[in-house]
Design an enzyme around this catalytic site. Structure first.
Site, PDB file in Angstrom:
ATOM      1  N   HIS A   1      -1.181 -10.242  -4.607  1.00  0.00           N
ATOM      2  CA  HIS A   1      -0.361  -9.046  -4.430  1.00  0.00           C
ATOM      3  C   HIS A   1       0.941  -9.252  -5.183  1.00  0.00           C
ATOM      4  CE1 HIS A   1       2.392  -6.238  -2.722  1.00  0.00           C
ATOM      5  NE2 HIS A   1       3.018  -7.158  -2.008  1.00  0.00           N
TER       6      HIS A   1
ATOM      7  N   CYS B   1       1.165  -4.299   2.361  1.00  0.00           N
ATOM      8  CA  CYS B   1       0.829  -5.112   1.192  1.00  0.00           C
ATOM      9  C   CYS B   1      -0.559  -5.736   1.281  1.00  0.00           C
ATOM     10  CB  CYS B   1       1.870  -6.210   1.000  1.00  0.00           C
ATOM     11  SG  CYS B   1       3.547  -5.576   0.792  1.00  0.00           S
TER      12      CYS B   1
ATOM     13  N   ASN C   1       6.539  -3.715  -7.225  1.00  0.00           N
ATOM     14  CA  ASN C   1       5.656  -3.926  -6.075  1.00  0.00           C
ATOM     15  C   ASN C   1       5.098  -2.577  -5.635  1.00  0.00           C
ATOM     16  OD1 ASN C   1       4.491  -4.408  -3.578  1.00  0.00           O
ATOM     17  ND2 ASN C   1       6.192  -5.594  -2.761  1.00  0.00           N
TER      18      ASN C   1
END
Length: 336
Positions: free
Chosen positions: A263, A118, A293
């Site tokens: 993020h 991430c 995501n």
């Protein structure tokens, strides 16, 4: 006397697969509901790749072409590729060289992959920034691209993780600037490996004798595992911390931020960070509702959309921040 160099983002672009997967579609795969997914993540839909059409490298290439076009450049202008992904097309070689091939670039153009999940895009941006600042390269292409959907446990057993992730790619082009106080002001990178197993895909691990057979015998370990409560607990601490670190280094306050692009991990985390930093709705960008995501791709996709929608404009102070597997976390402060 040498002139100080700074890095500026000259172009941004993104690509997402055509296949839209709604929460209603997910309900057909496992025991879950649209309400359950939205309450816990904020996600309404995501994009999943189509086999034979999308690859990690070619999605990255599509995003890269758009970023290069926005910068008024061509693939032959690129002097270095930094490719962030946790889902490469092959175990090796990395997707960076495949992207080079997809773009038809000069055969000697260097490329490398970054595996920081991430936080991968900000780690990659920081590396690219150093290459620009030292004068080693003038044009660096930074790409984040992911295909998660092919590696998810789409049964009820895996629902806590599988409802979260989507596929897509984003890219930026870095170029040098001599304008002080413009472009990337600073980047900040951190890790805490003691929590490595809290968010992990464990198999097939190279430390197994006969790793393929071992992985098949331990099939659940080939899917992502996440200790959701612990990840959330650390994320809501590290996000504000690393944002404040960037602001402090540059003598700024949260109210100076024009746009925070975190993020896209979980809408609840983003809302907590927004409240903690005291930011109004127009100063934070979220698109997890539509894409889920996409780990290393999430920040460049969101940045590209924010620019397209004129929510980021010249002179704005933009902060990027990420937290994820590793644990790793990072931020970048940019004067647009």
């Amino acid at each position: 006397m040498s002139t100080l160099r700074y890095s500026e983002i000259a172009g941004v672009g993104h690509y997402v697969p055509e296949r839209v997967v709604t929460n209603a579609d997910i309900e057909q795969l496992m025991e879950t509901t649209d309400a359950w997914i939205q309450e816990r993540t904020g996600i309404k839909e995501r994009r999943w790749f189509t086999e034979g059409v999308d690859t990690t490298a070619n999605m990255g290439a599509k995003a890269a072409r758009r970023a290069l076009e926005a910068a008024g450049l061509t693939p032959d202008d690129v002097q270095l590729i930094v490719f962030a992904t946790l889902s490469p097309d092959y175990f090796f070689p990395g997707s960076g060289v495949l992207l080079q091939r997809e773009l038809g670039m000069k055969e000697a153009t260097p490329a490398f992959d970054v595996r920081n999940q991430c936080s991968g895009f900000i780690y990659s941006l920081s590396m690219a920034d150093q290459f620009i600042k030292t004068g080693m390269y003038d044009t660096v292409l930074v790409v984040g691209s992911e295909i998660h959907s092919s590696g998810l446990d789409k049964s009820t057993r895996g629902r806590a993780v599988s409802v979260i992730f989507g596929d897509g790619a984003g890219a930026v082009v870095l170029r040098p600037s001599t304008q002080e106080g413009h472009g990337i002001l600073s980047t900040h990178l951190h890790s805490q490996g003691e929590h490595a197993e809290e968010l992990i895909v464990k198999e097939p691990g190279s430390n197994r004798e006969g790793r393929v057979d071992y992985a098949i015998a331990h099939e659940p370990d080939m899917y992502p595992y996440m200790n959701g409560q612990n990840v959330f607990k650390h994320a809501v601490v590290r996000f504000p911390q690393v944002i404040k670190e960037a602001l402090d280094q540059n003598g700024m306050q949260p109210q100076d931020i024009d746009m925070l692009i975190p993020h896209q991990a979980n809408l609840r985390i983003t809302q907590y960070v927004q409240q903690k930093m005291g930011l109004s709705d127009d100063k934070i960008f979220s698109n997890i509702q539509r894409y889920g995501n996409t780990t290393a791709a999430s920040i460049p996709i969101a940045l590209s959309e924010a620019v397209q929608e004129c929510k980021v404009k010249r002179g704005d102070l933009v902060c990027l921040a990420a937290f994820g597997s590793g644990f790793t976390w990072a931020s970048a402060l940019i004067k647009w």
